[in-house]
Structure formats: C-alpha cells, structure tokens
Design a protein around this motif. Structure first.
Motif, PDB file in Angstrom:
ATOM      1  N   TYR A 332       0.828  -1.207   0.000  1.00 53.94           N
ATOM      2  CA  TYR A 332       0.000   0.000   0.000  1.00 53.94           C
ATOM      3  C   TYR A 332       0.865   1.261   0.000  1.00 53.94           C
ATOM      4  O   TYR A 332       0.448   2.314  -0.488  1.00 53.94           O
ATOM      5  CB  TYR A 332      -0.927   0.023   1.212  1.00 53.94           C
ATOM      6  N   ALA A 333       2.078   1.151   0.576  1.00 51.56           N
ATOM      7  CA  ALA A 333       2.955   2.320   0.626  1.00 51.56           C
ATOM      8  C   ALA A 333       3.372   2.757  -0.773  1.00 51.56           C
ATOM      9  O   ALA A 333       3.620   3.947  -1.019  1.00 51.56           O
ATOM     10  CB  ALA A 333       4.197   2.014   1.466  1.00 51.56           C
ATOM     11  N   LYS A 334       3.463   1.807  -1.685  1.00 54.16           N
ATOM     12  CA  LYS A 334       3.891   2.146  -3.047  1.00 54.16           C
ATOM     13  C   LYS A 334       2.906   3.085  -3.729  1.00 54.16           C
ATOM     14  O   LYS A 334       3.265   3.823  -4.653  1.00 54.16           O
ATOM     15  CB  LYS A 334       4.062   0.860  -3.873  1.00 54.16           C
ATOM     16  N   THR A 335       1.638   3.058  -3.306  1.00 54.65           N
ATOM     17  CA  THR A 335       0.632   3.948  -3.898  1.00 54.65           C
ATOM     18  C   THR A 335       0.125   4.982  -2.900  1.00 54.65           C
ATOM     19  O   THR A 335      -0.913   5.608  -3.135  1.00 54.65           O
ATOM     20  CB  THR A 335      -0.571   3.137  -4.435  1.00 54.65           C
ATOM     21  N   ASN A 336       0.841   5.156  -1.795  1.00 56.47           N
ATOM     22  CA  ASN A 336       0.432   6.204  -0.862  1.00 56.47           C
ATOM     23  C   ASN A 336       0.527   7.561  -1.554  1.00 56.47           C
ATOM     24  O   ASN A 336       1.489   7.856  -2.258  1.00 56.47           O
ATOM     25  CB  ASN A 336       1.337   6.193   0.369  1.00 56.47           C
ATOM     26  N   ASN A 337      -0.496   8.386  -1.337  1.00 53.81           N
ATOM     27  CA  ASN A 337      -0.598   9.671  -2.040  1.00 53.81           C
ATOM     28  C   ASN A 337      -0.655   9.456  -3.547  1.00 53.81           C
ATOM     29  O   ASN A 337      -0.239  10.316  -4.328  1.00 53.81           O
ATOM     30  CB  ASN A 337       0.565  10.601  -1.673  1.00 53.81           C
ATOM     31  N   GLY A 338      -1.143   8.272  -3.929  1.00 55.31           N
ATOM     32  CA  GLY A 338      -1.328   7.938  -5.328  1.00 55.31           C
ATOM     33  C   GLY A 338      -2.675   7.263  -5.526  1.00 55.31           C
ATOM     34  O   GLY A 338      -3.622   7.526  -4.778  1.00 55.31           O
ATOM     35  N   ILE A 339      -2.750   6.362  -6.501  1.00 50.39           N
ATOM     36  CA  ILE A 339      -4.012   5.716  -6.865  1.00 50.39           C
ATOM     37  C   ILE A 339      -3.918   4.213  -6.636  1.00 50.39           C
ATOM     38  O   ILE A 339      -2.989   3.549  -7.112  1.00 50.39           O
ATOM     39  CB  ILE A 339      -4.360   5.969  -8.349  1.00 50.39           C
ATOM     40  N   TYR A 340      -4.899   3.689  -5.907  1.00 50.37           N
ATOM     41  CA  TYR A 340      -5.049   2.243  -5.724  1.00 50.37           C
ATOM     42  C   TYR A 340      -6.392   1.875  -6.335  1.00 50.37           C
ATOM     43  O   TYR A 340      -7.440   2.349  -5.874  1.00 50.37           O
ATOM     44  CB  TYR A 340      -4.997   1.897  -4.243  1.00 50.37           C
ATOM     45  N   ALA A 341      -6.373   1.063  -7.395  1.00 53.62           N
ATOM     46  CA  ALA A 341      -7.601   0.833  -8.166  1.00 53.62           C
ATOM     47  C   ALA A 341      -7.893  -0.651  -8.316  1.00 53.62           C
ATOM     48  O   ALA A 341      -6.976  -1.469  -8.482  1.00 53.62           O
ATOM     49  CB  ALA A 341      -7.482   1.478  -9.546  1.00 53.62           C
ATOM     50  N   LEU A 342      -9.178  -0.978  -8.259  1.00 47.87           N
ATOM     51  CA  LEU A 342      -9.654  -2.348  -8.436  1.00 47.87           C
ATOM     52  C   LEU A 342     -10.534  -2.419  -9.675  1.00 47.87           C
ATOM     53  O   LEU A 342     -11.509  -1.674  -9.793  1.00 47.87           O
ATOM     54  CB  LEU A 342     -10.445  -2.802  -7.207  1.00 47.87           C
ATOM     55  N   MET A 343     -10.183  -3.334 -10.566  1.00 45.98           N
ATOM     56  CA  MET A 343     -10.929  -3.501 -11.802  1.00 45.98           C
ATOM     57  C   MET A 343     -11.950  -4.625 -11.617  1.00 45.98           C
ATOM     58  O   MET A 343     -11.626  -5.809 -11.748  1.00 45.98           O
ATOM     59  CB  MET A 343      -9.967  -3.842 -12.943  1.00 45.98           C
ATOM     60  N   ASP A 368       3.354  -5.559  10.474  1.00 51.25           N
ATOM     61  CA  ASP A 368       3.914  -6.119  11.720  1.00 51.25           C
ATOM     62  C   ASP A 368       3.415  -5.272  12.889  1.00 51.25           C
ATOM     63  O   ASP A 368       2.218  -5.147  13.085  1.00 51.25           O
ATOM     64  CB  ASP A 368       5.444  -6.176  11.660  1.00 51.25           C
ATOM     65  N   ASP A 369       4.333  -4.675  13.631  1.00 52.51           N
ATOM     66  CA  ASP A 369       3.928  -3.858  14.776  1.00 52.51           C
ATOM     67  C   ASP A 369       3.815  -2.376  14.423  1.00 52.51           C
ATOM     68  O   ASP A 369       3.535  -1.548  15.301  1.00 52.51           O
ATOM     69  CB  ASP A 369       4.951  -4.018  15.918  1.00 52.51           C
ATOM     70  N   ILE A 370       4.054  -2.062  13.172  1.00 47.55           N
ATOM     71  CA  ILE A 370       4.119  -0.654  12.761  1.00 47.55           C
ATOM     72  C   ILE A 370       2.826  -0.245  12.075  1.00 47.55           C
ATOM     73  O   ILE A 370       2.271  -0.995  11.268  1.00 47.55           O
ATOM     74  CB  ILE A 370       5.318  -0.432  11.807  1.00 47.55           C
ATOM     75  N   GLU A 371       2.362   0.953  12.416  1.00 46.56           N
ATOM     76  CA  GLU A 371       1.198   1.515  11.724  1.00 46.56           C
ATOM     77  C   GLU A 371       1.667   2.303  10.509  1.00 46.56           C
ATOM     78  O   GLU A 371       2.518   3.189  10.621  1.00 46.56           O
ATOM     79  CB  GLU A 371       0.404   2.438  12.655  1.00 46.56           C
ATOM     80  N   GLU A 372       1.096   1.980   9.370  1.00 45.34           N
ATOM     81  CA  GLU A 372       1.480   2.621   8.113  1.00 45.34           C
ATOM     82  C   GLU A 372       0.341   3.523   7.640  1.00 45.34           C
ATOM     83  O   GLU A 372      -0.810   3.090   7.545  1.00 45.34           O
ATOM     84  CB  GLU A 372       1.759   1.530   7.070  1.00 45.34           C
ATOM     85  N   ASN A 373       0.667   4.784   7.370  1.00 47.29           N
ATOM     86  CA  ASN A 373      -0.346   5.710   6.859  1.00 47.29           C
ATOM     87  C   ASN A 373      -0.649   5.394   5.399  1.00 47.29           C
ATOM     88  O   ASN A 373       0.265   5.130   4.622  1.00 47.29           O
ATOM     89  CB  ASN A 373       0.149   7.157   6.946  1.00 47.29           C
ATOM     90  N   VAL A 374      -1.937   5.434   5.049  1.00 49.86           N
ATOM     91  CA  VAL A 374      -2.338   5.257   3.653  1.00 49.86           C
ATOM     92  C   VAL A 374      -3.340   6.354   3.315  1.00 49.86           C
ATOM     93  O   VAL A 374      -4.484   6.330   3.766  1.00 49.86           O
ATOM     94  CB  VAL A 374      -2.969   3.869   3.396  1.00 49.86           C
ATOM     95  N   ASN A 375      -2.871   7.328   2.572  1.00 59.19           N
ATOM     96  CA  ASN A 375      -3.739   8.421   2.135  1.00 59.19           C
ATOM     97  C   ASN A 375      -3.829   8.400   0.608  1.00 59.19           C
ATOM     98  O   ASN A 375      -3.360   9.305  -0.077  1.00 59.19           O
ATOM     99  CB  ASN A 375      -3.191   9.770   2.618  1.00 59.19           C
ATOM    100  N   SER A 376      -4.376   7.328   0.100  1.00 58.14           N
ATOM    101  CA  SER A 376      -4.469   7.130  -1.347  1.00 58.14           C
ATOM    102  C   SER A 376      -5.875   7.437  -1.837  1.00 58.14           C
ATOM    103  O   SER A 376      -6.846   7.419  -1.072  1.00 58.14           O
ATOM    104  CB  SER A 376      -4.107   5.685  -1.708  1.00 58.14           C
TER     105      SER A 376
END
Length: 760
Positions: A332-343, A368-376
């Motif tokens: 999900y980090a690879k598309t953070n502040n980007g577009i995550y799309a489902l076809m 794991d134990d880390i919270e990752e921000n996702v603003n996509s």
C-alpha cells in the motif's frame, strides 16, 4: 550514417529533456513552495482535480445568462479519454458533469475515508474509462504541470563518525554505464538506500511522503505563518478546506522515527533539515509506483510486507542502533498519495476490498507492529450485480461513493461513437437528421418511459405531438444534451426553473442501466448500414422505420411503444417545414405595404376610398380588400366571424397602444411597433405554410426535381426550373443538404404527401 547519427542525437536530447528533475534541498523546496504554493502544496486528490480540469477545460454553458441555469456544461472530453488512446472512451454530457462534480468535491476537501466505485452495466465502457483515466493521470503526474514532490533522505556518514561502503553491484553497473548512472538506475534503485558519488546515503521515503509533512504538526501553523507572512496565499492556506491535510496529516512511521532519531543523535535541527531533500514523485503503473490497478484474477502475494536488509544495515550502521528505525512497508505504501484501483469487485478483488476496510475507516494499515499511513485515492469499477459482494459488509455502506457510468444518454455522444467506429464519412450516407434519429431510437431503449419531473412541468404531452412522443423522451434527450428546444411554448420555457431542470437531469441516475448496450448498438448500426446503403441513394427515414419494424422486430421489445411513430412524425413535420422554408420567397416590400395598408384600413368602415398615410397608396377599402389580406395573415380556413373579430382586435390595439404609446409617446416608426411585427410574423408564417400548394399536384415539378442537374432538366418550363433551382439552393444553404440529399428529401416530402398530412 549521418541520418542515423542525427536521429540518435535528437532522441538522446529529447530523453534528456524528459528525465526526472534532480533532488533539491529542503530549503530550495520551501522556496519553490513560496513561489507556487498552489502547485507545490497538492496531495493526490488535488492533482486528480487539476488533471481533470486541465484536460476538460471550463466547458461551454449554452445559457450562461439564464437566471435559471444550473451550469450543466458541455465538456470536451476528447483530450482526457480519446486522444493518444488505442481504445477511446466516449463520455456523454451527463457523466462528464458527474465526474467534474466529483473532483470538485475532492478539491474542496471531501477526500478521505471513502472508496469511489464507478458503477455501470456491462458494455458501458467502465474498464476503458478507468484505464484511460489512469493513463492520463500517469502522464500528467510525470510532467512539469502535474509534478509533486516526495521526501528523500540524504545522510552524511561523516556526521555520524562512520564510513559506509558503496554497493558493489550498483558501482559495477555505474562503471559499465558511465555518466548515465543517475538517470539509468533511477527506477532500479529508487526504493533502495544507495551511496552517491558524494558519499551521501540516499534513502527514499517508502510511502512517498510529501516533504512538508516532516515538519512536526505542532510547529506547522507558526512555520507557515512565517513562510507566507507577506503572501496573499496565507489566508487561503488557513481558511480553505482543500489545504487541511497540510496541518492534519502525519509523516510515515519510517520518516518520523528517522527524524526523531537524527534529532536525538545530532542534537541539531539545522543539520537534520539539511539531510532532507525533495524529488519528483513519478508515477509508474507498470512498476506499481504511484498507481496500482488490480484485476480480479490477480493473486495477492503470500508476503505483503517488504523488507530491505541492505538499507536496514546502513541505517543501523549510521545510527548505531538496530531497534530505533525500521525500513519496512507494505505494498500500500507504493501507492500512498497515489491511486489504488480495483478492476471489478469480484474474485480476488473482493478480498482486496475487504482488506481496505481499516484503511478506508482509519487511514492506517498495520505492518507487523508498525502503523502505516495510507492516504491514497481508492478507485474501483463494478457491475450492478456485483454489489452483492459488498452489501454484506454494512460498515462499508457509508464509506462507498457510487458514481454511475450509464449507457450513453446524450445524442451527440452516441453519434460520435458511430463516427469513430465507422469513419467520419458515415454521415455522408444519410439524409440529414436520419443518423441522429437512429441514435434516438437506441437511446430510447435506455430510458424510463415515465418521467415525473417532465409531467410535473409539461402536464399534457399531447400539446407537443408534432415534436415529441407521449412519454416525452425526445424532450428529455434534448435536455440531457443541453438543449432547450425552440418549439416549447413561452409559458413552458419560463416555467423551466433551475429546480425543475435539476430534477430532470437527476432522473438520469436511474437510467442507462438497461436497454441496448454500447457494444450491441454498434453491431445493430453495422447491420443497418449493410442492409440499406446503396451508392446511388442516401439512407432515409423510411428505411430506418422499416429496419426496426421488419428487419429487427426483436428489438421493438426494448423500444418504448409508440416511440418510433412519434419520431417519424417529428421528422416528417420538420423536413416539411424545411422544404416550405426553402421554397418560400415573396417580395418583402410587398408584405410590408400590405400590412401598413391593412393597419390603416381597419380604422374605416367599408366601402370607402382613402389615401393611406403610411404607403401613399389610394385604397379601395372593401370586404374583398380585407379578406385578401386577412386570409394571408390568418389562413384560408378562417371564417368571416373570426376575421371580423381579428379586425376589431387589430383596430383596438392600433388606437390604444400602437398610435398613442409606441408612435406618439416613444416616437417609434410604425414598422418598429409590436403590432406591425406581430402581423408581419403571422403573414410570413402563413405564406410559408402554403408555399408548397402550387406544386403538390404538379407532376412536372416532381420530375424536374429528379432531373435536376441533368441534361433533361433543360427541357422544363423556365418558371419550374427557377423554382427548383431556388429550392435546391436554399436546402443546401440553410439546412446543410447535399445536392443529392436535397433532391431526395423533396421527393420524400411529395411522395409521402406530408403537406396534406399536416394540414391545419
């Protein structure tokens, strides 16, 4: 050889011009932010809005000065969905306005905690739409106009009293590739820590964080006030909701923990800030950077957590601590502040949608134990029947925003699809209006047969039976296309309020989900052309009716009852008026004299002989005199009592308004008065209605039309030749007919006795 060298040199220069911008220091980044804050301070939602606005432009509002306008705008979507596309998507006016309203909401700040699902029936072009949209977004984000910055750390090992060896693999490649190392290896090592030629360790933010987020939240307000102290942008920044993210969002866990660790280690904020750089955030759909789109058959990887041991070793070596900063992230980090799309929400994409639940709800993802921000920006497309796949998850109900992609409901767009598929010359195969009428038949199958909004407005549809069907679908098609028909009465035109118009357009949300699909309409159109096209004859309305009534009787189940009859009646009445208009010619000066003499004469009782003060003619005012002019104004079927009452009304209007107010008070000439214009309009209109009368039973006139532009045409009487020439010339000039089309439409009008069918 010289050509090859020149071509290769030009290619190298062009590729150099398009190479990514080099990273800039945090200080230079802030200077760029001060100069163009509207460009630099953008998240993915604002870039998405700007991309749509750039390609669509401001659009055209045909009624900008109408106080009841709802700003239902005609957007040219070709640059967004058609240009440079192998499979163009044709957005009709309804969907284009829907899309613009959506992105305007995003720009204003209605951004997070949602997934936007484009919902539409099979064959409406959903997949093509999303693919073309993301392709354009990728292109826009990678150009200067759409450029955004992401954080990259450049750590100086000497600040920590350590030495970091360069990576053997990268260095060997660098030696092989020489000076092209920076550009050539960009995608290869952009997600890995590298040691640059200056000895600095480069670590890109795994979540593509905007550089401004590295400033601690509790310092941002005063920091921005200092930066924009003398700028007009300051008030916009603090008051506009579209910039709330600047104050609200946090940096990713890696960047925030590294920032704290560096401050703790170096004890010097200035030294830490000098290690922060900004570089262009480049989208690459194929690598999943900035844009990732998943098909239902794409399986999820077994391990969704990405580690980088090489980078982790370097961080540990710099900080001398293996537990303070962790460089790991999810896909999900690879598309953070980007577009995550489902076809399509089915198969594995249903699982992905379920996994998005926490992200949509909280904006975070556990790694794991880390919270990752996702603003996509989360997008998906879905068939209506697949809504069952998400209906069971009730917590999703307020997190999903559906945007309907219907079958085309806009006449101009449906015709545009035919032109694109069969070539622009396809219109040359038809008489004017017939191609549009084919599209109207197809669109009618996609619309509801009852419109509460139209019935509330129009009342009885029968009053427009010459122009419309009993379900008012033809009227709605015009309104969907942004047209307010000229044949509406003044009363109905005035009562078309903004509220009513929005209600009519709003009914499109429940239309276009059934009927003849886009794919099927192309097949049907191909069959239609193949059946009726002949090189020596244009496709006419009789052929269209025959096609649906006899050749494609199975389609009549999809077409509303009576629609085809109404469409034919509207077409027949329209072309009859065109032929009458084209044949009509009369001495305008004579019309003016007749009206002026009549206005003068109504003030006298017949019989009388008077000198007209307006024309200077001596008038013999008799009943025959009145009847000859009143017949031209009112029509030949009007009785004596109606003519008498009309004469009295005219005389009363003349004495009470025209003479006393318009002429004496306002000093207008009589030809500039409302009475004169009203009589002139009725006189001309009635003449046009009767313009065909002398030719209806004249076989020579019909034959002369068929022989027009041939040698046989010279054998006809001069008066007939002049009339036919005048008719042909006006049909081409006024209504856009070709010579062949003008001949064929005249024969159509005469052979179908349309003048008799529409006698009033």
């Amino acid at each position: 050889m010289e050509n090859v060298n020149n071509a290769l040199g030009n290619l190298n220069r062009r590729m150099t011009d398009r190479s990514p911008h080099p990273p800039i220091s945090f200080e230079l980044f802030l200077r760029e932010m001060y100069k163009t804050p509207e460009i630099v301070l953008r998240n993915v939602f604002q870039v998405f809005h700007d991309m749509i606005s750039t390609y669509l432009g401001s659009g055209v509002d045909e009624y900008p000065n109408d106080p009841e306008s709802i700003h239902y705008v005609d957007y040219n979507c070709s640059n967004l969905f058609e240009v440079d596309s192998d499979r163009p998507f044709f957005a009709d006016r309804i969907f284009a306005n829907r899309l613009v309203n959506l992105v305007e909401g995003m720009r204003r700040g209605a951004q997070q905690n949602k997934i936007y699902i484009f919902n539409g029936p099979p064959g409406c072009g959903k997949s093509t739409f999303l693919n073309n949209l993301l392709r354009k977004l990728e292109s826009y984000a990678n150009c200067d106009e759409g450029m955004r910055y992401e954080t990259i750390w450049r750590l100086d090992p000497s600040e920590f009293g350590v030495t970091i060896d360069k990576e053997p693999l990268f260095e060997q490649l660098a030696l092989m590739l020489g000076g092209e190392r920076e550009n050539t290896l960009n995608h290869l090592h952009e997600r890995f820590a590298t040691t640059g030629s200056d000895g600095l360790v480069e670590i890109p933010c795994p979540s593509h964080d905007h550089p401004i987020l590295i400033i601690p939240k509790h310092y941002r307000e005063i920091f921005f006030r200092d930066v924009f102290k003398n700028s007009d942008f300051l008030e916009t920044l603090f008051s506009s909701k579209e910039y709330h993210w600047v104050f609200r969002e946090k940096p990713c866990t890696f960047c925030s923990s590294l920032y704290r660790a560096l401050l703790s280690k170096l004890k010097n904020p200035e030294a830490v800030h000098k290690m922060i750089y900004a570089r262009q955030y480049r989208f690459n759909r194929r690598l999943g950077e900035g844009i990732s789109i998943f098909n239902p058959g794409d399986r999820s990887p077994e391990n969704s957590i990405i580690h980088n041991p090489l980078m982790q070793r370097k961080i540990n070596a710099l900080l001398k601590d293996s537990s303070e900063v962790f460089y790991l992230y999810s896909r999900y980090a690879k598309t953070n502040n980007g577009i995550y799309a489902l076809m399509d929400i089915k198969s594995h994409n249903t699982e992905r949608l379920i996994e998005l639940h926490n992200i949509i709800s909280e904006g975070v993802h556990k790694v794991d134990d880390i919270e990752e921000n996702v603003n996509s920006l989360l997008l998906a497309i879905m068939n209506p029947e697949d809504q069952n796949n998400v209906r069971e998850f009730r917590s999703f109900s307020d997190r999903i925003e559906y945007i309907n992609i219907p079958y085309v409901l806009d006449l101009a767009t449906e015709v545009k699809i035919y032109r694109h598929t069969f070539g622009s010359h396809v219109e040359d195969l038809f008489l004017p209006r017939v191609l549009n009428n084919f599209a109207r038949v197809i669109i009618s199958s996609r619309m509801n047969t009852r419109s509460e909004a139209l019935l509330e407005w129009i009342g009885d549809p029968k009053k427009y039976n010459l122009y419309c069907d009993e379900n008012l679908q033809l009227l709605k098609m015009d309104i969907y296309s942004g047209i307010i028909p000229s044949w509406l009465t003044e009363e109905d035109r005035k009562s078309l309020t903004a509220r009513r118009r929005r209600k009519i357009i709003g009914e499109s949300d429940r239309e276009g989900i059934s009927g003849i699909s886009g794919r099927d309409s192309i097949k049907i159109f191909d069959d239609f052309i193949s059946t009726y096209y002949k090189q020596d004859k244009l496709i006419n309305m009789s052929m269209l009716v025959d096609f649906f009534l006899r050749k494609k009787r199975d389609l009549m189940r999809s077409i509303p009852a009576g629609f085809l009859d109404s469409l034919l009646r509207m077409y027949n009445y329209t072309v009859l008026q065109e032929v009458k208009e084209a044949l009509y010619y009369y001495n305008e000066k004579q019309i003016e004299r007749d009206i002026l003499n009549y206005i003068f004469a109504v003030n006298f009782e017949p019989p009388a002989v008077e000198l007209c003060t307006y024309t200077g003619e001596q008038l013999k005012i008799t009943e025959d005199f009145f009847e000859s002019i009143e017949t031209r104004i009112l029509g030949s079927g009007v009785g004596a009592s109606r003519r008498w009452s009309f004469r009295e009304e005219t005389q009363k209007d003349y004495t009470s308004n025209t003479l006393t107010q318009d002429m004496l008070v306002e000093n207008r000439p009589i030809t500039d008065t409302a009475l004169f214009r009203a009589l002139q309009e009725r006189y001309v209109q009635n003449l046009k209605q009767r313009s065909l009368d002398p030719f209806l039973d004249n076989d020579n006139f019909r034959r002369a039309i068929k022989d027009y532009s041939t040698n046989d045409f010279k054998t006809y009487d001069k008066r007939i030749r002049d009339d036919v020439k005048y008719l042909m010339r006006n049909l081409r000039k006024k209504f856009g007919y070709t010579e062949q089309g003008a001949k064929e439409v005249c024969i159509y009008v005469i052979d179908n006795e349309l003048a008799k069918k529409f006698e009033i």
